[in-house]
Design a protein around this motif. Structure first.
Motif, PDB file in Angstrom:
ATOM      1  N   ALA A 127      -3.099 -18.333  55.940  1.00 26.09           N
ATOM      2  CA  ALA A 127      -3.389 -18.128  54.517  1.00 26.09           C
ATOM      3  C   ALA A 127      -2.879 -19.285  53.668  1.00 26.09           C
ATOM      4  CB  ALA A 127      -2.772 -16.813  54.044  1.00 26.09           C
ATOM      5  N   TYR A 130      -5.307 -22.130  54.010  1.00 27.91           N
ATOM      6  CA  TYR A 130      -6.525 -21.928  53.225  1.00 27.91           C
ATOM      7  C   TYR A 130      -6.250 -22.046  51.724  1.00 27.91           C
ATOM      8  CZ  TYR A 130      -9.143 -20.756  57.384  1.00 27.91           C
ATOM      9  OH  TYR A 130      -9.762 -20.822  58.604  1.00 27.91           O
ATOM     10  N   GLU A 131      -5.064 -21.646  51.319  1.00 30.08           N
ATOM     11  CA  GLU A 131      -4.693 -21.821  49.916  1.00 30.08           C
ATOM     12  C   GLU A 131      -4.618 -23.305  49.568  1.00 30.08           C
ATOM     13  OE1 GLU A 131      -1.477 -20.034  46.724  1.00 30.08           O
ATOM     14  OE2 GLU A 131      -1.236 -19.581  48.841  1.00 30.08           O
ATOM     15  N   GLU A 135      -9.499 -22.556  49.423  1.00 29.73           N
ATOM     16  CA  GLU A 135     -10.358 -21.461  49.880  1.00 29.73           C
ATOM     17  C   GLU A 135      -9.609 -20.147  49.661  1.00 29.73           C
ATOM     18  OE1 GLU A 135     -12.235 -22.094  53.719  1.00 29.73           O
ATOM     19  OE2 GLU A 135     -11.911 -24.265  53.494  1.00 29.73           O
ATOM     20  N   LEU A 136      -9.587 -19.727  48.394  1.00 25.34           N
ATOM     21  CA  LEU A 136      -8.729 -18.610  48.003  1.00 25.34           C
ATOM     22  C   LEU A 136      -9.170 -17.268  48.571  1.00 25.34           C
ATOM     23  CD1 LEU A 136      -7.883 -19.625  44.345  1.00 25.34           C
ATOM     24  CD2 LEU A 136      -6.716 -20.205  46.486  1.00 25.34           C
ATOM     25  N   ASP A 137     -10.471 -17.075  48.789  1.00 27.76           N
ATOM     26  CA  ASP A 137     -10.925 -15.814  49.390  1.00 27.76           C
ATOM     27  C   ASP A 137     -10.419 -15.674  50.820  1.00 27.76           C
ATOM     28  OD1 ASP A 137     -12.219 -15.008  47.092  1.00 27.76           O
ATOM     29  OD2 ASP A 137     -14.189 -15.766  47.728  1.00 27.76           O
ATOM     30  N   LYS A 138     -10.505 -16.762  51.586  1.00 27.65           N
ATOM     31  CA  LYS A 138      -9.974 -16.726  52.955  1.00 27.65           C
ATOM     32  C   LYS A 138      -8.454 -16.560  52.926  1.00 27.65           C
ATOM     33  CE  LYS A 138     -13.250 -19.277  55.804  1.00 27.65           C
ATOM     34  NZ  LYS A 138     -13.457 -20.475  56.633  1.00 27.65           N
ATOM     35  N   MET A 140      -6.620 -15.093  50.663  1.00 27.65           N
ATOM     36  CA  MET A 140      -6.312 -13.713  50.302  1.00 27.65           C
ATOM     37  C   MET A 140      -6.523 -12.774  51.488  1.00 27.65           C
ATOM     38  SD  MET A 140      -5.161 -11.939  47.919  1.00 27.65           S
ATOM     39  CE  MET A 140      -5.408 -10.943  46.498  1.00 27.65           C
ATOM     40  N   SER A 141      -7.579 -13.016  52.246  1.00 30.48           N
ATOM     41  CA  SER A 141      -7.868 -12.186  53.410  1.00 30.48           C
ATOM     42  C   SER A 141      -6.739 -12.271  54.436  1.00 30.48           C
ATOM     43  CB  SER A 141      -9.187 -12.635  54.037  1.00 30.48           C
ATOM     44  OG  SER A 141      -9.378 -12.012  55.274  1.00 30.48           O
ATOM     45  N   TYR A 142      -6.247 -13.466  54.699  1.00 26.07           N
ATOM     46  CA  TYR A 142      -5.177 -13.621  55.684  1.00 26.07           C
ATOM     47  C   TYR A 142      -3.826 -13.169  55.142  1.00 26.07           C
ATOM     48  CZ  TYR A 142      -8.310 -15.726  59.004  1.00 26.07           C
ATOM     49  OH  TYR A 142      -9.332 -15.922  59.890  1.00 26.07           O
ATOM     50  N   GLU A 144      -3.508 -10.684  53.189  1.00 24.81           N
ATOM     51  CA  GLU A 144      -3.593  -9.233  53.298  1.00 24.81           C
ATOM     52  C   GLU A 144      -3.369  -8.768  54.736  1.00 24.81           C
ATOM     53  OE1 GLU A 144      -6.334  -5.550  51.712  1.00 24.81           O
ATOM     54  OE2 GLU A 144      -7.047  -7.604  51.444  1.00 24.81           O
ATOM     55  N   SER A 173      -0.788 -14.313  45.740  1.00 24.93           N
ATOM     56  CA  SER A 173      -1.097 -12.923  46.061  1.00 24.93           C
ATOM     57  C   SER A 173       0.127 -12.074  46.330  1.00 24.93           C
ATOM     58  CB  SER A 173      -2.013 -12.886  47.285  1.00 24.93           C
ATOM     59  OG  SER A 173      -1.352 -13.471  48.373  1.00 24.93           O
TER      60      SER A 173
END
Length: 186
Positions: A127, A130-131, A135-138, A140-142, A144, A173
């Motif tokens: 995460a 990706y931050e 790539e904030l959606d990815k 956030m997914s990781y 989470e 997040s």
């Protein structure tokens, strides 16, 4: 009754003994393979970090390249060897600011050790990569995935930093984590 079934009973007993021996041999091979792989990774780590404080940037880059070459076969393995190799490769590539590569290694480490305590840490590190890439959606997914894990060891540290030191969290997040860790509150 036994006299008439001696051959069948003996055959079943022999098959059971052969199966037990085969299992013991295969378990021993796996253990030896893991020991060899982990020793190799420990050696790579040692060579990478030995006296590294005194190295120039070029010398450090050369060591990282050598380490990555040595890890190339190990990152493809499964089990603990694959997890440890991908973790080290993720650390090396992250330190080189190769965030896309680092994320791939962290995701691979998590996949190879799904039931291990390392999986949430690997998700968290993926995460952050990706931050860094925006790539904030990815990301956030990781984040989470990491936060949902029961044994996410870093959450308490981030909570301490956020609450006690009153620092603005770099992790965008952090607040959603409280949903998964209700024992912590601001």
């Amino acid at each position: 009754f036994l006299d008439s079934r001696k051959v069948i009973f003996s055959s079943v007993l022999i098959i059971a003994i052969v199966a037990l021996i085969a299992y013991a041999v295969s378990a021993a091979v796996v253990v030896k393979s893991n020991e060899k792989g982990l020793a190799t990774i420990d050696g790579i780590t040692y060579q990478l970090t030995k006296d590294s404080v005194n190295l120039s940037a070029e010398e450090l880059d050369a060591r990282r390249a050598t380490a990555m070459d040595s890890l190339s076969k190990l990152v493809k393995k499964g089990g603990v060897v694959g997890v440890r190799a991908n973790v080290l490769a993720g650390e090396i590539t992250y330190s080189q600011k190769k965030y896309s590569d680092a994320a791939k290694y962290w995701v691979a480490a998590a996949a190879k050790g799904k039931k291990s305590y390392t999986a949430p840490l690997a998700y968290f590190n993926a995460a952050t990569c990706y931050e860094e890439l925006g790539e904030l959606d990815k990301a956030m997914s990781y984040y989470e995935k990491a936060a949902k894990a029961k044994d996410f060891i870093l959450f308490a540290l981030f909570f301490f930093i956020f609450k006690n030191l009153r620092l603005k969290p770099q992790v965008f997040s952090i607040l959603f984590c409280f949903e998964y860790y209700p024992q912590y509150s601001l």
